[in-house]
Write an enzyme that holds these catalytic residues in place. Structure first.
Site, PDB file in Angstrom:
ATOM      1  N   HIS A   1      -2.657   6.243   4.466  1.00 34.55           N
ATOM      2  CA  HIS A   1      -1.256   6.447   4.787  1.00 34.55           C
ATOM      3  C   HIS A   1      -0.847   7.830   4.254  1.00 34.55           C
ATOM      4  O   HIS A   1      -1.271   8.236   3.165  1.00 34.55           O
ATOM      5  CB  HIS A   1      -0.374   5.406   4.096  1.00 34.55           C
ATOM      6  CG  HIS A   1      -0.590   4.003   4.572  1.00 34.55           C
ATOM      7  ND1 HIS A   1      -1.168   3.681   5.775  1.00 34.55           N
ATOM      8  CD2 HIS A   1      -0.265   2.812   3.987  1.00 34.55           C
ATOM      9  CE1 HIS A   1      -1.199   2.366   5.916  1.00 34.55           C
ATOM     10  NE2 HIS A   1      -0.662   1.812   4.834  1.00 34.55           N
TER      11      HIS A   1
ATOM     12  N   CYS B   1       0.804  -1.229   0.000  1.00 28.86           N
ATOM     13  CA  CYS B   1       0.000   0.000   0.000  1.00 28.86           C
ATOM     14  C   CYS B   1       0.839   1.282   0.000  1.00 28.86           C
ATOM     15  O   CYS B   1       0.549   2.228  -0.742  1.00 28.86           O
ATOM     16  CB  CYS B   1      -0.959   0.007   1.191  1.00 28.86           C
ATOM     17  SG  CYS B   1      -0.259  -0.655   2.711  1.00 28.86           S
TER      18      CYS B   1
HETATM   19  O1  L14 Z   1       2.700  -5.886   2.346  1.00 26.67           O
HETATM   20  O2  L14 Z   1       0.824  -3.784   8.570  1.00 26.67           O
HETATM   21  O3  L14 Z   1       0.725  -5.666   1.578  1.00 26.67           O
HETATM   22  O4  L14 Z   1       0.086  -2.039   7.522  1.00 26.67           O
HETATM   23  C1  L14 Z   1       0.746  -3.809   3.845  1.00 26.67           C
HETATM   24  C2  L14 Z   1       0.197  -3.330   5.141  1.00 26.67           C
HETATM   25  C3  L14 Z   1       1.782  -5.752   4.991  1.00 26.67           C
HETATM   26  C4  L14 Z   1       1.253  -5.223   6.302  1.00 26.67           C
HETATM   27  C5  L14 Z   1       1.511  -5.643   2.510  1.00 26.67           C
HETATM   28  C6  L14 Z   1       0.628  -3.146   7.538  1.00 26.67           C
HETATM   29  C7  L14 Z   1       0.948  -5.286   3.856  1.00 26.67           C
HETATM   30  C8  L14 Z   1       1.102  -3.714   6.242  1.00 26.67           C
END
Ligand code: L14
Length: 349
Positions: free
Chosen positions: A253, A133
Site C-alpha cells: 500500500h 494494514c
Molecule cells: O481490516 O480489502 O485487516 O484490502 C485489511 C485489508 C480488511 C480488508 C483489515 C482490504 C483488512 C482490507
C-alpha cells in the site's frame, strides 16, 4: 502437529490465506522459536498441504480443541472465525494475536504496532489485535514525528494493493487484466467488496471504496484508519481523515499523508532525521536522484519506506509524506510475528 526443537507451540489460523501464507514465511524467515506448529483453517481449506522449514504439514480444520497446548495463536481467517474461536484459544491458555477487525476497538484488547506502542501488550487479557494494514504503516511513520514535534492533524489518501482483499482478489486482477488486454468483456465479481451489491472492474481502474460504507459516508477501511490511529497513538482527540482507494497492483500500500505538527520552525531535514532514526522506517527521499519508494520497491520487505517529505507551501506546520510498505508483511504477517516476538521478550508467554 510436528515436533521440532525448543520453542513455543504456535498455531496459525487461516494458514492457507494470503496473510496466513505470509505468516508462515515470516515465522520461518525471522526464525521464531517454534516447538510445535499447528496449521488451521476453515473446513473448506482443511486437508491442504503446506510447507514449513522443509517439512510438509496438513492443514486441519480449526475447532476449539485445536488450541489444547497452544501458547501463541496467530489468527487471520476473517472476523467471524476470530469471534468464534479466539476465546476458545484463550480459555485453553493461548495468547491470541488477531489480524482481523473483530476486536481492534475493544477497550480490553491492546491494538499494537511494536515500534509505536509495544508496552500496551502488557495489558492484554488473552487477545492482542493486529491493526489494519494501512493503519500500521501510517502510524509507524507518524510515531517519530509525534514524539519529537507533536501532531495536531493527519489527512491520508491511500493507494492500496488488491492482495489486501485476499487471494481471490489477486486472481481477479490477474484474469481481468488478461481479459482487458485480450479485448474481452470484463466481468467483475468480487471487488470492491465481495459481499456488497455492485462490483466494478479493478484492471486499469481506481476504486474509491475499500470495505463497506458506514452511515457517515466513510468506508469501513477509512474508519478503521481513523479510529485505530487514535487508539494506537494514544491520541483520542487527534483529528484524522482518510480516503482509501484500491489500485490495480498486487502488493504494497502507498499513502499520501499530510500532517500538521505542534512545534514551530521545523524543517524538512528535521522530519527526515526523525524518520531515518526510527526503528522499522527506511527513508528513501532524494528528488535529485528520483529516490522514493514505490509499491514494487517495497514488496517483499519488512520495513516501512518513506519519501517525498515536503513542507506545505501555506502552513509552516504542515508536511507531506509518501509512505509505502508491503501490506501483507508489515501490514499483517510481520507485525503479528513482531507482536509474538514482543510476547517472548516481555516474558508474557
Ligand atoms: O481490516 O480489502 O485487516 O484490502 C485489511 C485489508 C480488511 C480488508 C483489515 C482490504 C483488512 C482490507
Amino acid at each position: 502437529m510436528m515436533a521440532n526443537q525448543q520453542g513455543y507451540n504456535v498455531a496459525v489460523v487461516g494458514a492457507t490465506g494470503a496473510v496466513g501464507q505470509k505468516m508462515l514465511e515470516t515465522l520461518e524467515n525471522k526464525n521464531f522459536p517454534i516447538k510445535q506448529l499447528s496449521l488451521l483453517s476453515s473446513s473448506r481449506s482443511a486437508g491442504t498441504k503446506l510447507n514449513f522449514k522443509g517439512e510438509t504439514y496438513t492443514v486441519q480444520e480449526a475447532t476449539p480443541e485445536s488450541f489444547e497446548g497452544i501458547q501463541v495463536a496467530l489468527f487471520s481467517a476473517g472476523g467471524s472465525v476470530s469471534k468464534k474461536l479466539a476465546d476458545e484459544a484463550v480459555k485453553r491458555g493461548a495468547v491470541v494475536v488477531d489480524n482481523t477487525s473483530a476486536f481492534r476497538m475493544d477497550e480490553n484488547v491492546p491494538l499494537v504496532v511494536p515500534e509505536v506502542n509495544e508496552e500496551d501488550i502488557k495489558e492484554h487479557n488473552g487477545i492482542i489485535a493486529n491493526p489494519n494494514c494501512s493503519t500500521i504503516q501510517m502510524v509507524a511513520a507518524l510515531k517519530p514525528i509525534q514524539e519529537q514535534y507533536g501532531l495536531s492533524k493527519v489527512i491520508v489518501s491511500t493507494y492500496q494493493a488488491v492482495s489486501g482483499a485476499g487471494n481471490a482478489a489477486t486472481e481477479e486482477l490477474r484474469s481481468q487484466t488478461q481479459d482487458f488486454l485480450d479485448g474481452e468483456e470484463l466481468k467483475p465479481e468480487l471487488l470492491p467488496v465481495a459481499g456488497d451489491k455492485n462490483h466494478y472492474p479493478i484492471a486499469f481502474n481506481a476504486l474509491p471504496q475499500i470495505d463497506v460504507f458506514q452511515d457517515n459516508g466513510y468506508t469501513f477501511e477509512e474508519m478503521k484508519m481513523i479510529n485505530e490511529t487514535k487508539k494506537i497513538m494514544h491520541a483520542p482527540t487527534l483529528p484524522v481523515a482518510a480516503t482509501c482507494v484500491r489500485l490495480p497492483f498486487f502488493t504494497s500500500h502507498a499513502e499520501s499523508v499530510y500532517v500538521e505538527i505542534d512545534k514551530d520552525d521545523v524543517q524538512v531535514a528535521d522530519i527526515q532525521q526523525a524518520l531515518s532514526n526510527a526503528d522499522g522506517i527506511v527513508l528513501e527521499d532524494d528528488p535529485s536522484t528520483q529516490t522514493y519508494p514505490t509499491p514494487l520497491s517495497a514488496a517483499g520487505k519488512s520495513d516501512v519506506f518513506v519519501g517525498r517529505v515536503r513542507k506545505d507551501l501555506d502552513n509552516p506546520k504542515g508536511f507531506h509524506l509518501w509512505v509505502v510498505s508491503d501490506n501483507l508483511l508489515k501490514g499483517a504477517a510481520w507485525n503479528s510475528v513482531q507482536i509474538a516476538e514482543a510476547l517472548v521478550k516481555n516474558k508474557l508467554i
